[in-house]
Design a protein around this motif. Structure first.
Motif, PDB file in Angstrom:
ATOM      1  N   GLY A   4     -59.983 -73.244  -2.818  1.00 35.79           N
ATOM      2  CA  GLY A   4     -61.532 -73.617  -2.736  1.00 35.79           C
ATOM      3  C   GLY A   4     -61.500 -74.428  -1.970  1.00 35.79           C
ATOM      4  N   GLY A   5     -60.979 -75.631  -2.362  1.00 34.75           N
ATOM      5  CA  GLY A   5     -61.081 -76.847  -2.175  1.00 34.75           C
ATOM      6  C   GLY A   5     -60.280 -76.934  -0.588  1.00 34.75           C
ATOM      7  N   GLU A   6     -59.611 -76.723   0.112  1.00 33.30           N
ATOM      8  CA  GLU A   6     -58.350 -76.695   0.953  1.00 33.30           C
ATOM      9  C   GLU A   6     -59.630 -76.114   1.848  1.00 33.30           C
ATOM     10  N   GLN A   7     -59.988 -74.170   1.134  1.00 36.84           N
ATOM     11  CA  GLN A   7     -60.729 -73.682   2.481  1.00 36.84           C
ATOM     12  C   GLN A   7     -62.243 -74.106   2.525  1.00 36.84           C
ATOM     13  N   GLN A   8     -63.099 -74.967   1.812  1.00 37.86           N
ATOM     14  CA  GLN A   8     -64.082 -75.567   2.156  1.00 37.86           C
ATOM     15  C   GLN A   8     -64.073 -76.814   3.063  1.00 37.86           C
ATOM     16  N   ARG A   9     -62.464 -77.287   2.811  1.00 38.45           N
ATOM     17  CA  ARG A   9     -61.937 -78.986   4.071  1.00 38.45           C
ATOM     18  C   ARG A   9     -62.495 -77.763   5.059  1.00 38.45           C
ATOM     19  N   CYS A  10     -61.659 -76.639   5.283  1.00 33.37           N
ATOM     20  CA  CYS A  10     -61.658 -76.271   6.659  1.00 33.37           C
ATOM     21  C   CYS A  10     -62.717 -76.093   7.288  1.00 33.37           C
ATOM     22  N   ALA A  11     -63.620 -75.460   6.421  1.00 37.01           N
ATOM     23  CA  ALA A  11     -64.907 -75.227   6.996  1.00 37.01           C
ATOM     24  C   ALA A  11     -65.496 -75.574   7.318  1.00 37.01           C
ATOM     25  N   ILE A  12     -65.504 -77.453   7.437  1.00 33.61           N
ATOM     26  CA  ILE A  12     -65.752 -78.317   6.851  1.00 33.61           C
ATOM     27  C   ILE A  12     -65.823 -78.932   9.074  1.00 33.61           C
ATOM     28  N   ALA A  13     -63.992 -78.933   8.876  1.00 33.61           N
ATOM     29  CA  ALA A  13     -63.328 -79.491   9.984  1.00 33.61           C
ATOM     30  C   ALA A  13     -64.074 -78.205  10.919  1.00 33.61           C
ATOM     31  N   GLU A  44     -75.489 -75.798  -0.889  1.00 30.21           N
ATOM     32  CA  GLU A  44     -74.655 -75.530  -1.980  1.00 30.21           C
ATOM     33  C   GLU A  44     -73.134 -75.549  -1.175  1.00 30.21           C
ATOM     34  N   PRO A  45     -72.728 -76.219  -0.809  1.00 26.30           N
ATOM     35  CA  PRO A  45     -71.176 -76.727   0.025  1.00 26.30           C
ATOM     36  C   PRO A  45     -70.053 -77.220  -1.246  1.00 26.30           C
ATOM     37  N   THR A  46     -70.575 -76.902  -2.834  1.00 26.58           N
ATOM     38  CA  THR A  46     -69.464 -77.472  -3.750  1.00 26.58           C
ATOM     39  C   THR A  46     -69.810 -76.223  -4.640  1.00 26.58           C
ATOM     40  N   GLY A  47     -70.772 -75.422  -4.218  1.00 24.22           N
ATOM     41  CA  GLY A  47     -71.341 -74.102  -5.150  1.00 24.22           C
ATOM     42  C   GLY A  47     -69.400 -73.165  -6.052  1.00 24.22           C
ATOM     43  N   ALA A  48     -69.127 -73.378  -5.385  1.00 22.75           N
ATOM     44  CA  ALA A  48     -68.071 -72.624  -5.463  1.00 22.75           C
ATOM     45  C   ALA A  48     -67.178 -73.108  -6.132  1.00 22.75           C
ATOM     46  N   LEU A  49     -66.976 -74.842  -5.745  1.00 19.63           N
ATOM     47  CA  LEU A  49     -65.531 -75.505  -6.648  1.00 19.63           C
ATOM     48  C   LEU A  49     -65.599 -75.906  -8.152  1.00 19.63           C
ATOM     49  N   ASN A  50     -64.258 -76.233  -8.433  1.00 15.75           N
ATOM     50  CA  ASN A  50     -64.078 -77.208  -9.474  1.00 15.75           C
ATOM     51  C   ASN A  50     -64.446 -78.137  -9.291  1.00 15.75           C
ATOM     52  N   LYS A  51     -64.575 -79.909 -10.860  1.00 19.24           N
ATOM     53  CA  LYS A  51     -64.987 -81.226 -10.312  1.00 19.24           C
ATOM     54  C   LYS A  51     -63.853 -81.455  -9.337  1.00 19.24           C
ATOM     55  N   LYS A  52     -63.152 -81.289  -9.258  1.00 19.13           N
ATOM     56  CA  LYS A  52     -62.203 -82.102  -7.982  1.00 19.13           C
ATOM     57  C   LYS A  52     -62.398 -81.919  -6.377  1.00 19.13           C
ATOM     58  N   ASN A  53     -61.851 -81.199  -6.662  1.00 17.76           N
ATOM     59  CA  ASN A  53     -62.552 -79.755  -5.312  1.00 17.76           C
ATOM     60  C   ASN A  53     -63.836 -80.548  -4.710  1.00 17.76           C
ATOM     61  N   THR A  54     -64.741 -80.585  -5.483  1.00 21.44           N
ATOM     62  CA  THR A  54     -66.497 -80.771  -5.172  1.00 21.44           C
ATOM     63  C   THR A  54     -66.194 -82.559  -4.991  1.00 21.44           C
ATOM     64  N   PHE A  79     -71.420 -73.253   3.756  1.00 20.90           N
ATOM     65  CA  PHE A  79     -72.411 -72.502   2.891  1.00 20.90           C
ATOM     66  C   PHE A  79     -71.223 -72.699   1.934  1.00 20.90           C
ATOM     67  N   GLN A  80     -71.707 -72.055   0.794  1.00 24.22           N
ATOM     68  CA  GLN A  80     -71.191 -71.999  -0.598  1.00 24.22           C
ATOM     69  C   GLN A  80     -69.743 -71.547  -0.252  1.00 24.22           C
ATOM     70  N   GLN A  81     -69.867 -70.054   0.518  1.00 24.38           N
ATOM     71  CA  GLN A  81     -68.739 -68.969   0.586  1.00 24.38           C
ATOM     72  C   GLN A  81     -68.302 -69.577   1.762  1.00 24.38           C
ATOM     73  N   MET A  82     -67.062 -70.036   2.022  1.00 18.18           N
ATOM     74  CA  MET A  82     -66.566 -70.039   3.629  1.00 18.18           C
ATOM     75  C   MET A  82     -67.110 -69.322   4.628  1.00 18.18           C
ATOM     76  N   HIS A  83     -67.247 -68.443   4.207  1.00 16.51           N
ATOM     77  CA  HIS A  83     -66.525 -67.511   5.823  1.00 16.51           C
ATOM     78  C   HIS A  83     -65.918 -67.617   6.341  1.00 16.51           C
ATOM     79  N   LEU A  84     -64.885 -68.247   6.187  1.00 11.25           N
ATOM     80  CA  LEU A  84     -63.234 -68.339   7.006  1.00 11.25           C
ATOM     81  C   LEU A  84     -62.512 -66.989   7.934  1.00 11.25           C
ATOM     82  N   VAL A  85     -62.820 -67.252   8.375  1.00 13.00           N
ATOM     83  CA  VAL A  85     -61.904 -65.856   9.710  1.00 13.00           C
ATOM     84  C   VAL A  85     -60.531 -65.961   8.798  1.00 13.00           C
ATOM     85  N   SER A  86     -60.568 -64.578   7.890  1.00 13.08           N
ATOM     86  CA  SER A  86     -59.430 -63.568   7.535  1.00 13.08           C
ATOM     87  C   SER A  86     -57.867 -64.025   7.649  1.00 13.08           C
ATOM     88  N   ASN A  87     -58.007 -63.215   9.199  1.00 16.18           N
ATOM     89  CA  ASN A  87     -56.673 -63.466  10.035  1.00 16.18           C
ATOM     90  C   ASN A  87     -56.126 -64.567  10.512  1.00 16.18           C
TER      91      ASN A  87
END
Ligand SMILES: Nc1ncnc2c1ncn2[C@@H]1O[C@H](COP(=O)(O)OP(=O)(O)O)[C@@H](O)[C@H]1O
Ligand SMILES: [Mg+2]
Length: 253
Positions: free
Chosen positions: A149-158, A172-182, A93-101
């Protein structure tokens, strides 16, 4: 001849709204093919997310069918559908929804442990490989809040591919990322697709759409156009962007 991995037939989705009903999908017919990197585009509010959620069984359609391996998931019992989502589908998702703890490693492995078809040791091993591939192996013990954000999204993909899903859904997996992370995230998705992962991604970013082998344009919950493309290569990115740009303009995007 490509095989359809998932098919919508006369798909409808309505929401209760202000005491009435709003009809977002009103008879959508669509086949998504195995091995494709399919991208869904369309104006904001055109029903892209609604469609993705109805197709993936994250949200139940209100009419029509979604056929997966010949079975209509719209009518599937909740328990069976939940199991199917866990074993056969992946989600980002755009927001990674990782478990924070939980650490990155734990975020990736937990859905693997929940899926009883492989041992915990196998899950750990696959998680290690994925973290290497995603470039997050060195930060495996960090919490999501300690990552970009980019690291979090890469974790979410894994996490999304830990159980080797038949189909990876992305909203919208890149919706919240900057150009490099996108670019990094798109490169990973492209790499996964090259190794056989079927992907269905919603985006409003033409650069993200560039990675597609097929682009579907929707308006008011209906498919109004589609474009089939050869596999993406960096060398051809510019000409591809031009081609997609012209096509999108014709769709009045
Ligand atoms: N739970 C809901 N209740 C009522 N209306 C909704 C709900 N979810 C989405 N909608 C409406 O459905 C339409 C399509 O939304 P969505 O699928 O999120 O569009 P997109 O992803 O293309 O921007 C919008 O008009 C939105 O307001
Ligand atoms: Mg959306």
């Amino acid at each position: 001849m490509k095989n359809a991995i998932i098919s919508a037939k006369g798909l409808c989705k309505s929401f209760a709204h202000n005491g009435g009903q709003v009809h977002i999908l009103t008879g959508l017919d669509l086949d998504i093919y195995e091995g494709d990197f399919t991208v869904i585009m369309g104006a904001s509010g055109s029903g892209k997310s609604t469609m993705l959620y109805a197709l993936s069984g994250m949200d139940r359609a209100t009419g029509g069918e979604v056929l997966y391996h010949g079975e209509n998931i719209v009518k599937m019992r909740e328990k069976k559908l939940a199991a199917l989502r866990r074993t056969d589908f992946g989600f980002i998702f755009q927001q990674m929804h990782l478990v924070s703890n939980l650490s990155l490693f734990e975020n990736i492995t937990v859905p693997g442990y929940l899926n009883r078809t492989r041992s915990a040791a196998d899950t750990d091993q696959r998680a290690e490989q994925l973290m290497e591939q995603m470039g997050i192996a060195k930060i495996r013990t960090q919490l999501p809040s300690q990552c970009s954000g980019g690291e979090q999204q890469r974790c979410a993909i894994a996490r999304a591919v830990i159980n080797e899903p038949k189909l990876l859904f992305a909203d919208e997996p890149t919706g919240a990322l900057n150009k490099k992370n996108t670019t990094e995230v798109l490169d990973l998705l492209t790499e996964l697709n090259r190794s056989g992962q079927s992907i269905l991604m919603v985006t409003h970013d033409a650069r993200a759409a560039c990675r597609a082998s097929r682009i579907i344009y929707i308006e008011d919950g209906k498919v109004i156009g589609e474009l089939t493309l050869p596999p993406y290569t960096v060398q051809e990115e510019k000409s591809r962007e031009t081609q997609i740009g012209a096509w999108l303009a014709a769709m009045k995007w």
